[in-house]
Structure formats: structure tokens, C-alpha cells
Design an enzyme around this catalytic site. Structure first.
Site: not given
Length: 539
Positions: A153, A136, A288
Site C-alpha cells: 500500500k 489516499v 471502518d
């Protein structure tokens, strides 16, 4: 677009043939006409080499060949151990979301477009070689003009069309499975793909991840347990996230942790405490928490602190779910299987018409063998998984938040036992759960709940008026059945009784108030009394 979709279909077909995934399909209990299809598939006529690979390995390799979207789907499936055979779930846990980085100049152009400024105007240093790259997004190290060390990011360009295309094929396969197999329908494959669709699109929105990180950081502000990097909101956009760069040891770096003389027992116990703090204190948890997203601070190794990154996926529980979960765990460890069954029904996780005795017997059959092990060897995650698997046979509704919880618990538990093999999860968690249960019934909590209920009183009159207006409207095309024939009569009478009692209580409370307030507040009580009488005596 259609040409690309056809090419993608042929690509999927080649991978299916290469890894003989049709064997997995035809091993299922399918209708006869579906089983007959195998005799007309050309590649099944050809001689085949004997494969030494298990079905789980073949499935994992196939997903890897199909690319990052299928890899992430496999990672999601690996958390659904209540749906998958154990060998396949174990293999899917090995899927690694690693792909080559995209072009550095493309990343720079995208960042500048999102920020509306040149790289050199925002950062005094920007490392063009990425620190990490996944399906991603990829991450670059940088330094802000103000001197803070950060990571940037950035979402991969052109992902949405690819994701949409692969999701379309996944939905087609899921719908086919539901149509041809009763067993598949019990697994709700379309719902699984829908959950994945939400997860993958959420991960594309880095503002959502930034908000999650800020919330988790605020929850553990000043904590000795967990540190979450700071988000620099001025430079965050939907496709760009700028946050504090952290330095620490990977939680799986056993040699590094040993070299700095980390207290491994305390580190493992603090991982459990972080989990239960997120679940029961905050009702907001990082969902996560695999080893790639967890680090350990190099400061004060005798009092180790975790560092968490990548908050793209989070979960939360309602107060009701929190309560039922805690009571389920206590009942399970007391081997009170009837209580476990009753709690599942009371919570609405399984249908109300479920036969309690049968459900209790099924839970006992599955869970009793677990207690052959010492208590410290019992896995919380396995307990939840077994309970979910049993409940699914009784048509348990899929609870996305509980699936995330189970996945997180399995990760934390596995990691804790890797750090300290003798970790007794129940002994570590029990004091925390008992304290939380006591706080639930403390005078302070009860007063807070009462206060929130009182705040709803002014709305009751309006809700009652709306109810009466709806009931008084004539039915234009569909005249109502006689009152005594209506299925909802008992429910409405129960509501009427509640309104009657509520009106009486409210009237009594208000009668204790000052006279000048009485004329302003008595009318809601009167309306509640009238509505209650109407619902009870109407024929």
C-alpha cells in the site's frame, strides 16, 4: 499557493451553483441579513430548470464533483446521523471512495525512496497494475524475496497541500455556520471538521495503520471468529505498508457464499460476537468495517471466519464508557428510561444540571415507538442514534469514540441482517453482555482492581505534599477570597474528609504490618490525616 486557493474557491462556487446547494443553506433558520443575500446572488435571478433530484442526491453529487477530500468528508458526515437529516445521511452512505490510479512509475519511485532499496532487491515479483485505488492510497500485489505473497500500500504523492487547502475552506465554512446560526452551533461544525482533520492525517501515516493491524491481529490470535493479515514490519514506512495478501470472498458476495454453502446464520452471529468482543473484551475496535474491508475465508464454510483489512481507523472505550454503555443497553431493553437518563448524567455525557424528569420524558417519547416492533427487528444502531439525538437536545457533549462505535455498530448490524435477515441482535448480544457484567464483579477482577489501587498508595504522600505546598504559597497579585466565600469550599472539605478516612485506613493497615515496616510506612498516613484535618477545619 494563493492563486491555487482562489481557483479552488471558484471551483467550489461553480459546484454550489450547479447543484443549487444554496437552496439547502437558505432553508436553514438564518439571520435576516443572511437571508437577504439570496436576492443579490446573480444566478438566482436566472430561470432554472426543475430538478428531479432530491436535496440528498444533489449534496452527494456535489461532494463527488469536488473530489476525494470532500468525498471522504461526506463519508465521515454519513456516520453522524445524530446531526444530519435522514435523507441526506442515507445518500452520503452511497459515496464511493474510488479514483483513478496514479502513474505506476511514480508509485515505484516512491516505494523505492521509502524503503531505501530497489524494488527488485525486496520483491521477486511486483505487479505494476494496482489491485485497488482510492483517494489516499493505492495497493499493488507483490511477492517478497522470501516467498511470501503480500500487498504493498502506497500513499498518493502530493496529498498534504491539497488536503490542507480543502480543510482550510471547510474550516471557513464551519466557522461561518457557527457565527450565523444558533442551530448550527448545536451541531459543532468546527469540531466535526477537526475530527475529520485528525482522521484524514492519521490515514496518511501507514505506520499507524500497521500498528493498529498488529494490535487487532494479536487480540484475535488463534480465534475462530476473525483473521487479520500479518504486517511485515521490516518493509513498513510512513508512506508504504507491506502486509500479507489474503484470499477470501467479499462479504457481500451472496452468490459466492451460497455456492460454498456458508452457514449464513452463524456468519451473521459471529459478526455480532466480533463486535462485542472488540468493545467489551479488548476496548479496541476496527472502526471502518464497511463491506469493502471485510472478507470471508473460503476454508471451513460450515464454521465461517471473517477476514478484516484496512485498520486505518480504530476506536477505544474507557472502562467507564464500557460500563455505562452496557448498563444503558440493559436499561433500554427493560424500558427503564429513568435509568437510561440517569446513566447519561452520571457518565458526564450530558450536563449534571440536566433535569432528570424532562430528560426521561424525552427519551420515552423517542424510544417507546421502537418497541412496537418485534424484538428481533429492533436496530441497536438506531437505538443509539435516537438516544444520541435526544441527548443532543440536552447539550450532550460530542463523544468521538461513541460516534465511531455507532458507525461500526450500524455497519455490522446492516451487514448481519443482509447475510441473515432474521438475525436477532439482542438475543445474540445479551449472553455476551451478561457474561461481561458478571466478570466485572468477579473476585478475580475485584482483586485486580484492588491491586492497582494499592500500587497507587506510594504516590499519595507525594501528591499530598504537593497539595500542601501549593496551598501554602502566598498569592502575589490576586489575594484569595475569605475561606467561607470560596465556591470550592464544599469540594475541598470533601477532599479533606476523603484524606482523613484514607489516612485512618492506611494507618490501620500499616499497623497490622511488621514492626520494621511500620516506621517506613506510617508517615504517609500521618500526612494524609494532617492534610484532611487542615482542609476540614480551616476558616
Amino acid at each position: 499557493m494563493k492563486l491555487l486557493a482562489v481557483r479552488r474557491l471558484f471551483r467550489i462556487q461553480r459546484v454550489v451553483i450547479r447543484y443549487r446547494l444554496d437552496d439547502l443553506l437558505f432553508a436553514l433558520p438564518l439571520p435576516w441579513w443572511m437571508l437577504a443575500v439570496r436576492f443579490v446572488l446573480p444566478w438566482r435571478w436566472l430561470p432554472r430548470r426543475k430538478s428531479e433530484l432530491s436535496r440528498g442526491v444533489r449534496f452527494r453529487l456535489a461532494l463527488q464533483d469536488l473530489g476525494p477530500i470532500f468525498i471522504k468528508f461526506g463519508q465521515l458526515l454519513s456516520t453522524r446521523r445524530d446531526l444530519l437529516p435522514e435523507d441526506i445521511a442515507d445518500e452520503l452512505m452511497l459515496l464511493q471512495d474510488r479514483v483513478p490510479p496514479f502513474d505506476q512509475q511514480v508509485a515505484i519511485n516512491l516505494i523505492e525512496e521509502q524503503l531505501g532499496a530497489r524494488i527488485c532487491d525486496v520483491f521477486s515479483r511486483f505487479d505494476e497494475t494496482p489491485l485497488a485505488s482510492a483517494s489516499v492510497a493505492q495497493v499493488h500485489a507483490a511477492c517478497l524475496k522470501t516467498g511470501e505473497e503480500v500487498v504493498v500500500k502506497v500513499v498518493r504523492p502530493g496529498l498534504k497541500p491539497v488536503i490542507g487547502q480543502d480543510l482550510a475552506w471547510l474550516f471557513i465554512l464551519a466557522r461561518m455556520a457557527e457565527r450565523v446560526s444558533a442551530d448550527a452551533r448545536l451541531l459543532h461544525p468546527v469540531q466535526v471538521v477537526m475530527d475529520y482533520e485528525k482522521t484524514i492525517y492519521d490515514e496518511l501515516d501507514l505506520l499507524r495503520e500497521a500498528a493498529n493491524s498488529s494490535q487487532l491481529r494479536r487480540n484475535f490470535e488463534g480465534s475462530d471468529l476473525l483473521y487479520v493479515p500479518q504486517v511485515y514490519w521490516d518493509w513498513c514506512r510512513p508512506k508504504v505498508l507491506v502486509m500479507e495478501r489474503i484470499y477470501g470472498l467479499q462479504v457481500t458476495d451472496m452468490a459466492g457464499l451460497a455456492d460454498q454453502r456458508t452457514d449464513m446464520k452463524l456468519l451473521a452471529e459471529r459478526g455480532v460476537e466480533i463486535f462485542f468482543t472488540q468493545i467489551f473484551r479488548d476496548s479496541f475496535f476496527h472502526a471502518d468495517m464497511h463491506p469493502g474491508n471485510i472478507f470471508v475465508s473460503t476454508v471451513n464454510p460450515w464454521s465461517p471466519k471473517y477476514i478484516a483489512i484496512d485498520c486505518g481507523i480504530v476506536g477505544s472505550l474507557t472502562p467507564e464508557d464500557q460500563d455505562y454503555l452496557a448498563r444503558n443497553l440493559f436499561a433500554f431493553f427493560k424500558r427503564d428510561y429513568r435509568r437510561v437518563a440517569q446513566l447519561h448524567i452520571d457518565s458526564g455525557w450530558v450536563p449534571a444540571e440536566t433535569k432528570l424528569n424532562e430528560f426521561e420524558a424525552a427519551i420515552r417519547t423517542v424510544c417507546e415507538p421502537i418497541f412496537e416492533k418485534p424484538l428481533k427487528d429492533i436496530s441497536f444502531g438506531q437505538v443509539l442514534m435516537r438516544l444520541f439525538q435526544t441527548a443532543r437536545r440536552f447539550n450532550m457533549e460530542v463523544q468521538p469514540q461513541l460516534v465511531l462505535l455507532q458507525k461500526t455498530l450500524l455497519n455490522i448490524e446492516g451487514l448481519g441482517r443482509q447475510l441473515y435477515p432474521d438475525l436477532d441482535l439482542w438475543s445474540t448480544a445479551q449472553p455476551y453482555l451478561e457474561r461481561w457484567m458478571r466478570e466485572r464483579v468477579s473476585p478475580k477482577t475485584l482483586f485486580g482492581n484492588l491491586q492497582s489501587q494499592v500500587e497507587q498508595l506510594p504516590h499519595i504522600a507525594g501528591m499530598t505534599r504537593d497539595l500542601l505546598e501549593r496551598m501554602s504559597r502566598p498569592h502575589a497579585s490576586d489575594p484569595p477570597r475569605p475561606w467561607h466565600e470560596r465556591k470550592d469550599e464544599p469540594v475541598l472539605r470533601l477532599i479533606g474528609a476523603a484524606l482523613l478516612v484514607g489516612g485512618a485506613i492506611q494507618g490501620w493497615v500499616m499497623s497490622e504490618a511488621a514492626t520494621q515496616l511500620l516506621t517506613l510506612t506510617a508517615w504517609p498516613a500521618a500526612i494524609m490525616l494532617i492534610a484532611g484535618l487542615y482542609l476540614i477545619v480551616r476558616r
